[in-house]
Structures are given as C-alpha cells and as structure tokens.
Design a protein around this motif. Structure first.
Motif, PDB file in Angstrom:
ATOM      1  N   LEU A  11       0.821  -1.212   0.000  1.00  0.00           N
ATOM      2  CA  LEU A  11       0.000   0.000   0.000  1.00  0.00           C
ATOM      3  C   LEU A  11       0.855   1.262   0.000  1.00  0.00           C
ATOM      4  N   LEU A  12       1.935   1.261   0.763  1.00  0.00           N
ATOM      5  CA  LEU A  12       2.824   2.431   0.828  1.00  0.00           C
ATOM      6  C   LEU A  12       3.491   2.716  -0.518  1.00  0.00           C
ATOM      7  N   THR A  13       3.956   1.669  -1.181  1.00  0.00           N
ATOM      8  CA  THR A  13       4.671   1.871  -2.444  1.00  0.00           C
ATOM      9  C   THR A  13       3.708   2.143  -3.605  1.00  0.00           C
ATOM     10  N   LEU A  14       2.624   1.387  -3.671  1.00  0.00           N
ATOM     11  CA  LEU A  14       1.656   1.605  -4.745  1.00  0.00           C
ATOM     12  C   LEU A  14       1.010   2.982  -4.625  1.00  0.00           C
ATOM     13  N   SER A  15       0.699   3.404  -3.423  1.00  0.00           N
ATOM     14  CA  SER A  15       0.092   4.728  -3.235  1.00  0.00           C
ATOM     15  C   SER A  15       1.011   5.822  -3.752  1.00  0.00           C
ATOM     16  N   TRP A  16       2.307   5.694  -3.463  1.00  0.00           N
ATOM     17  CA  TRP A  16       3.233   6.717  -3.956  1.00  0.00           C
ATOM     18  C   TRP A  16       3.327   6.677  -5.476  1.00  0.00           C
ATOM     19  N   TYR A  17       3.318   5.487  -6.049  1.00  0.00           N
ATOM     20  CA  TYR A  17       3.290   5.355  -7.507  1.00  0.00           C
ATOM     21  C   TYR A  17       2.080   6.101  -8.068  1.00  0.00           C
ATOM     22  N   LEU A  18       0.917   5.912  -7.457  1.00  0.00           N
ATOM     23  CA  LEU A  18      -0.300   6.568  -7.926  1.00  0.00           C
ATOM     24  C   LEU A  18      -0.210   8.088  -7.794  1.00  0.00           C
ATOM     25  N   VAL A  19       0.413   8.570  -6.727  1.00  0.00           N
ATOM     26  CA  VAL A  19       0.611  10.014  -6.560  1.00  0.00           C
ATOM     27  C   VAL A  19       1.509  10.541  -7.683  1.00  0.00           C
ATOM     28  N   VAL A  20       2.598   9.854  -7.959  1.00  0.00           N
ATOM     29  CA  VAL A  20       3.524  10.287  -9.022  1.00  0.00           C
ATOM     30  C   VAL A  20       2.799  10.309 -10.367  1.00  0.00           C
ATOM     31  N   MET A  21       2.016   9.281 -10.659  1.00  0.00           N
ATOM     32  CA  MET A  21       1.279   9.242 -11.920  1.00  0.00           C
ATOM     33  C   MET A  21       0.246  10.368 -11.988  1.00  0.00           C
ATOM     34  N   MET A  22      -0.402  10.674 -10.865  1.00  0.00           N
ATOM     35  CA  MET A  22      -1.380  11.757 -10.802  1.00  0.00           C
ATOM     36  C   MET A  22      -0.703  13.093 -11.162  1.00  0.00           C
ATOM     37  N   TYR A  23       0.493  13.301 -10.633  1.00  0.00           N
ATOM     38  CA  TYR A  23       1.209  14.542 -10.927  1.00  0.00           C
ATOM     39  C   TYR A  23       1.714  14.581 -12.360  1.00  0.00           C
ATOM     40  N   GLN A  24       2.121  13.450 -12.904  1.00  0.00           N
ATOM     41  CA  GLN A  24       2.522  13.418 -14.311  1.00  0.00           C
ATOM     42  C   GLN A  24       1.341  13.757 -15.210  1.00  0.00           C
ATOM     43  N   ASP A  25       0.160  13.239 -14.871  1.00  0.00           N
ATOM     44  CA  ASP A  25      -1.042  13.548 -15.645  1.00  0.00           C
ATOM     45  C   ASP A  25      -1.391  15.031 -15.555  1.00  0.00           C
ATOM     46  N   SER A  26      -1.256  15.606 -14.357  1.00  0.00           N
ATOM     47  CA  SER A  26      -1.545  17.027 -14.178  1.00  0.00           C
ATOM     48  C   SER A  26      -0.579  17.884 -14.983  1.00  0.00           C
ATOM     49  N   ALA A  27       0.686  17.506 -14.987  1.00  0.00           N
ATOM     50  CA  ALA A  27       1.688  18.254 -15.752  1.00  0.00           C
ATOM     51  C   ALA A  27       1.402  18.164 -17.242  1.00  0.00           C
TER      52      ALA A  27
END
Length: 175
Positions: free
Chosen positions: A151-167
């Motif tokens: 959960l800790l690692t996947l959640s961070w992956y999802l945060v990074v992907m969310m920011y890449q999408d926003s950018a």
C-alpha cells in the motif's frame, strides 16, 4: 534497507533525491525503507522495493485506466487498481478479494488510502516544487496489515502518476 516494522512510529517521507531521475525513496530519518524506480522517464512501468518484497506497477488502458500490480519477475496480477478519474482516486482490488479505496482532495495535496469501511489507513501530505515529496502518516489500523508495504509503495506510484497527468494536462492547456 530497513524493514517497515523497524521504523513504525517514526516520521516517514517519500522524497525524490534528484529532480533528473524518476526515482524515489521512502525514508525514516536517514534510513531508506522503500524505493520506487521508473524504468523510463516516458513510461508507466515502475519497480517498488522494500526489505520484504518487490513489485512492479504498470498503468494500462486509455479511457478507463488501471494499474496492474505484480511481484517482480511474475506474470500474474497480484492486484489491480481501478482509477476513478472524475472523483480522484480509485479502488485497489487484491486477488484475494480485499479492497482498498484511494482518494485525493481538489488541490491534490493530500492522498488517502482507506479500507472498505472508510477507516483511514494511510495519509500522504504532498509537497515539493522541483522534486516531489510527501509526509506519510500510517494510522493505527494499518500497522498490522500484511499489505502495508504494498500500500505504501503503490500509493506513492499513484501520486507520481497523478502529478505526471496534471503536468501533461497543463502543457496541453497552455499550448
């Protein structure tokens, strides 16, 4: 690398040591607890490593994206995260039937993982301008979960992907 069980109760922070690399570390003080490395700056395939296990995450699909979760060097999905683009967040479904819910606030400065009953398990307070980072809070209900490292690692992956999408969306709108 320290085990997560050795740092329970300490302040945890995801950080990006270099703005030039898509690599992240989960730290407790100066100790590395987990890592997340993207294979390419342009792809979605990433490897997460803890002292206990190793997983790969990959986003697939176009209109209804999802993220597959596999153990390193395995071909079978251990879990699938179904993205809910319009509400922010989504649902993680493990192969054994357990489900976890992810949500974010409007400004995408907070990312939360809850169980199906809505009890908060993890909270990420997101920051960073040139390099992404987040303070991580592990709530008592999550401490004994066997899925906590995932959960800790996947959640961070999802945060990074969310920011890449926003950018990417910002670039498209600005153009």
């Amino acid at each position: 690398m320290k085990r997560l069980s050795e740092v329970t109760g300490l302040a945890l922070q995801w950080m990006q040591p270099s703005a030039w690399r898509e690599a992240y570390e989960l730290r407790a003080n100066n100790d590395v607890v987990a890592t997340l490395h993207f294979r390419s700056a342009f792809g979605s395939l990433a490897t997460a490593q803890t002292a206990d296990d190793c997983w790969t995450f990959k986003r697939v699909g176009f209109w209804k994206t999802r993220v597959t979760v596999r153990r390193c060097d395995a071909e079978v999905d251990l879990a699938v995260f179904h993205n809910n683009t319009w509400k922010g967040g989504g649902t993680l479904e493990l192969a054994d039937g357990r489900r976890y819910l992810a949500s974010t606030n409007t400004w995408q400065t907070r990312y939360e993982i809850s169980d199906e009953a809505g009890e908060s398990l993890l909270l990420f307070a997101i920051g960073g301008v040139l390099r992404q980072s987040a303070q991580v809070t592990i709530h008592p209900a999550a401490v004994r979960l066997d899925t906590l490292p995932l959960l800790l690692t996947l959640s961070w992956y999802l945060v990074v992907m969310m920011y890449q999408d926003s950018a990417a969306a910002t670039v498209v709108v600005a153009a």
